[in-house]
Design a protein around this motif. Structure first.
Motif, PDB file in Angstrom:
ATOM      1  N   ALA A 203       0.830  -1.211   0.000  1.00 25.50           N
ATOM      2  CA  ALA A 203       0.000   0.000   0.000  1.00 25.50           C
ATOM      3  C   ALA A 203       0.864   1.261   0.000  1.00 25.50           C
ATOM      4  O   ALA A 203       0.579   2.218  -0.740  1.00 25.50           O
ATOM      5  CB  ALA A 203      -0.931  -0.012   1.210  1.00 25.50           C
ATOM      6  N   VAL A 204       1.928   1.279   0.801  1.00 23.99           N
ATOM      7  CA  VAL A 204       2.842   2.428   0.814  1.00 23.99           C
ATOM      8  C   VAL A 204       3.509   2.580  -0.553  1.00 23.99           C
ATOM      9  O   VAL A 204       3.700   3.699  -1.038  1.00 23.99           O
ATOM     10  CB  VAL A 204       3.882   2.282   1.951  1.00 23.99           C
ATOM     11  N   GLY A 205       3.856   1.457  -1.181  1.00 25.56           N
ATOM     12  CA  GLY A 205       4.456   1.505  -2.513  1.00 25.56           C
ATOM     13  C   GLY A 205       3.525   2.095  -3.552  1.00 25.56           C
ATOM     14  O   GLY A 205       3.949   2.852  -4.437  1.00 25.56           O
ATOM     15  N   ILE A 206       2.230   1.778  -3.443  1.00 34.61           N
ATOM     16  CA  ILE A 206       1.258   2.333  -4.393  1.00 34.61           C
ATOM     17  C   ILE A 206       1.093   3.836  -4.176  1.00 34.61           C
ATOM     18  O   ILE A 206       1.019   4.613  -5.139  1.00 34.61           O
ATOM     19  CB  ILE A 206      -0.084   1.592  -4.270  1.00 34.61           C
ATOM     20  N   VAL A 207       1.065   4.257  -2.904  1.00 33.30           N
ATOM     21  CA  VAL A 207       0.984   5.694  -2.621  1.00 33.30           C
ATOM     22  C   VAL A 207       2.244   6.404  -3.123  1.00 33.30           C
ATOM     23  O   VAL A 207       2.174   7.489  -3.714  1.00 33.30           O
ATOM     24  CB  VAL A 207       0.777   5.932  -1.105  1.00 33.30           C
ATOM     25  N   ALA A 208       3.409   5.781  -2.924  1.00 34.01           N
ATOM     26  CA  ALA A 208       4.657   6.376  -3.416  1.00 34.01           C
ATOM     27  C   ALA A 208       4.662   6.450  -4.938  1.00 34.01           C
ATOM     28  O   ALA A 208       5.233   7.383  -5.517  1.00 34.01           O
ATOM     29  CB  ALA A 208       5.851   5.576  -2.914  1.00 34.01           C
ATOM     30  N   MET A 209       4.019   5.474  -5.596  1.00 31.21           N
ATOM     31  CA  MET A 209       3.933   5.531  -7.061  1.00 31.21           C
ATOM     32  C   MET A 209       3.084   6.727  -7.497  1.00 31.21           C
ATOM     33  O   MET A 209       3.421   7.422  -8.466  1.00 31.21           O
ATOM     34  CB  MET A 209       3.331   4.234  -7.607  1.00 31.21           C
ATOM     35  N   ALA A 210       2.002   6.985  -6.757  1.00 27.98           N
ATOM     36  CA  ALA A 210       1.184   8.166  -7.068  1.00 27.98           C
ATOM     37  C   ALA A 210       1.979   9.452  -6.845  1.00 27.98           C
ATOM     38  O   ALA A 210       1.891  10.401  -7.642  1.00 27.98           O
ATOM     39  CB  ALA A 210      -0.071   8.157  -6.204  1.00 27.98           C
ATOM     40  N   LEU A 211       2.778   9.473  -5.786  1.00 24.31           N
ATOM     41  CA  LEU A 211       3.622  10.646  -5.544  1.00 24.31           C
ATOM     42  C   LEU A 211       4.688  10.804  -6.628  1.00 24.31           C
ATOM     43  O   LEU A 211       5.032  11.926  -7.008  1.00 24.31           O
ATOM     44  CB  LEU A 211       4.288  10.538  -4.168  1.00 24.31           C
ATOM     45  N   THR A 212       5.198   9.684  -7.129  1.00 28.18           N
ATOM     46  CA  THR A 212       6.174   9.726  -8.223  1.00 28.18           C
ATOM     47  C   THR A 212       5.558  10.373  -9.452  1.00 28.18           C
ATOM     48  O   THR A 212       6.167  11.254 -10.086  1.00 28.18           O
ATOM     49  CB  THR A 212       6.652   8.309  -8.570  1.00 28.18           C
ATOM     50  N   LEU A 213       4.365   9.924  -9.797  1.00 31.15           N
ATOM     51  CA  LEU A 213       3.708  10.477 -10.989  1.00 31.15           C
ATOM     52  C   LEU A 213       3.365  11.953 -10.801  1.00 31.15           C
ATOM     53  O   LEU A 213       3.473  12.742 -11.743  1.00 31.15           O
ATOM     54  CB  LEU A 213       2.455   9.657 -11.303  1.00 31.15           C
ATOM     55  N   THR A 214       2.961  12.329  -9.582  1.00 28.69           N
ATOM     56  CA  THR A 214       2.651  13.731  -9.316  1.00 28.69           C
ATOM     57  C   THR A 214       3.911  14.592  -9.412  1.00 28.69           C
ATOM     58  O   THR A 214       3.901  15.669 -10.035  1.00 28.69           O
ATOM     59  CB  THR A 214       2.021  13.881  -7.919  1.00 28.69           C
ATOM     60  N   ALA A 215       5.005  14.136  -8.801  1.00 26.90           N
ATOM     61  CA  ALA A 215       6.259  14.898  -8.855  1.00 26.90           C
ATOM     62  C   ALA A 215       6.768  15.006 -10.284  1.00 26.90           C
ATOM     63  O   ALA A 215       7.242  16.069 -10.705  1.00 26.90           O
ATOM     64  CB  ALA A 215       7.309  14.234  -7.966  1.00 26.90           C
ATOM     65  N   ALA A 216       6.658  13.913 -11.048  1.00 23.21           N
ATOM     66  CA  ALA A 216       7.108  13.963 -12.443  1.00 23.21           C
ATOM     67  C   ALA A 216       6.225  14.898 -13.269  1.00 23.21           C
ATOM     68  O   ALA A 216       6.717  15.609 -14.151  1.00 23.21           O
ATOM     69  CB  ALA A 216       7.096  12.560 -13.041  1.00 23.21           C
ATOM     70  N   GLY A 217       4.936  14.914 -12.975  1.00 23.79           N
ATOM     71  CA  GLY A 217       4.015  15.789 -13.706  1.00 23.79           C
ATOM     72  C   GLY A 217       4.283  17.263 -13.459  1.00 23.79           C
ATOM     73  O   GLY A 217       4.094  18.096 -14.346  1.00 23.79           O
ATOM     74  N   TYR A 218       4.698  17.600 -12.251  1.00 24.00           N
ATOM     75  CA  TYR A 218       5.002  18.992 -11.931  1.00 24.00           C
ATOM     76  C   TYR A 218       6.432  19.386 -12.271  1.00 24.00           C
ATOM     77  O   TYR A 218       6.830  20.522 -12.054  1.00 24.00           O
ATOM     78  CB  TYR A 218       4.723  19.273 -10.451  1.00 24.00           C
ATOM     79  N   GLY A 219       7.232  18.438 -12.746  1.00 23.14           N
ATOM     80  CA  GLY A 219       8.574  18.756 -13.185  1.00 23.14           C
ATOM     81  C   GLY A 219       9.647  18.650 -12.115  1.00 23.14           C
ATOM     82  O   GLY A 219      10.757  19.137 -12.317  1.00 23.14           O
ATOM     83  N   PHE A 220       9.358  18.042 -10.990  1.00 17.13           N
ATOM     84  CA  PHE A 220      10.348  17.848  -9.941  1.00 17.13           C
ATOM     85  C   PHE A 220      11.050  16.515 -10.168  1.00 17.13           C
ATOM     86  O   PHE A 220      10.702  15.489  -9.577  1.00 17.13           O
ATOM     87  CB  PHE A 220       9.696  17.857  -8.550  1.00 17.13           C
ATOM     88  N   ALA A 221      12.067  16.522 -11.004  1.00 16.70           N
ATOM     89  CA  ALA A 221      12.724  15.274 -11.412  1.00 16.70           C
ATOM     90  C   ALA A 221      13.423  14.590 -10.238  1.00 16.70           C
ATOM     91  O   ALA A 221      13.384  13.359 -10.118  1.00 16.70           O
ATOM     92  CB  ALA A 221      13.730  15.561 -12.523  1.00 16.70           C
ATOM     93  N   GLY A 222      14.054  15.338  -9.370  1.00 15.33           N
ATOM     94  CA  GLY A 222      14.750  14.749  -8.231  1.00 15.33           C
ATOM     95  C   GLY A 222      13.801  14.019  -7.297  1.00 15.33           C
ATOM     96  O   GLY A 222      14.054  12.891  -6.868  1.00 15.33           O
ATOM     97  N   TRP A 223      12.677  14.666  -6.964  1.00 14.77           N
ATOM     98  CA  TRP A 223      11.689  14.023  -6.102  1.00 14.77           C
ATOM     99  C   TRP A 223      11.043  12.832  -6.787  1.00 14.77           C
ATOM    100  O   TRP A 223      10.688  11.842  -6.122  1.00 14.77           O
ATOM    101  CB  TRP A 223      10.617  15.019  -5.679  1.00 14.77           C
ATOM    102  N   ALA A 224      10.868  12.914  -8.091  1.00 12.53           N
ATOM    103  CA  ALA A 224      10.279  11.794  -8.827  1.00 12.53           C
ATOM    104  C   ALA A 224      11.184  10.569  -8.758  1.00 12.53           C
ATOM    105  O   ALA A 224      10.707   9.443  -8.598  1.00 12.53           O
ATOM    106  CB  ALA A 224      10.017  12.197 -10.277  1.00 12.53           C
ATOM    107  N   VAL A 225      12.484  10.771  -8.861  1.00  9.98           N
ATOM    108  CA  VAL A 225      13.425   9.645  -8.776  1.00  9.98           C
ATOM    109  C   VAL A 225      13.406   9.038  -7.378  1.00  9.98           C
ATOM    110  O   VAL A 225      13.350   7.814  -7.214  1.00  9.98           O
ATOM    111  CB  VAL A 225      14.851  10.115  -9.164  1.00  9.98           C
TER     112      VAL A 225
END
Length: 111
Positions: free
Chosen positions: A51-73
């Motif tokens: 469940a934490v991994g799925i939430v982190a995946m959503a955060l990854t997509l959100t960070a990548a969408g807003y252009g925060f490449a470091g946070w997305a990685v």
């Protein structure tokens, strides 16, 4: 306390002795491992990690969408580690339950 739909109605008074509950519950199901993931508390860390991994995946997509490449990685690495670790914990516990019954993980029984 009222009896469950598949239990007899006799003896449902307030003075009854408490019932002991054993896993697996063979009296109410014909499947050998029905509800194993919820019933066996050793699976819960794996379920929580997934469940934490799925939430982190959503955060990854959100960070990548807003252009925060470091946070997305960072969020992508956390997501991958949590999902893989959670699945490994669940499989290890399922394998432990099967080994206790003298079966292998790939035996065609139950599910």
């Amino acid at each position: 306390m009222l009896p469950a739909p598949n239990e007899p109605t006799a003896g449902s008074g307030a003075g009854d002795a408490p019932r002991t509950h054993a896993f697996p519950d063979d009296t109410r199901t014909i499947r050998t491992h029905a509800g194993e993931s919820i019933e066996d508390a050793r699976n819960w860390p794996g379920i929580i990690l997934v469940a934490v991994g799925i939430v982190a995946m959503a955060l990854t997509l959100t960070a990548a969408g807003y252009g925060f490449a470091g946070w997305a990685v960072v969020a992508g690495i956390v997501s991958g580690v949590c999902i893989i670790a959670g699945v490994l914990v669940i499989v290890a516990e399922h394998r432990r339950i099967k080994a206790r019954e003298g079966k292998r993980l790939r035996d065609a029984a139950g599910h």
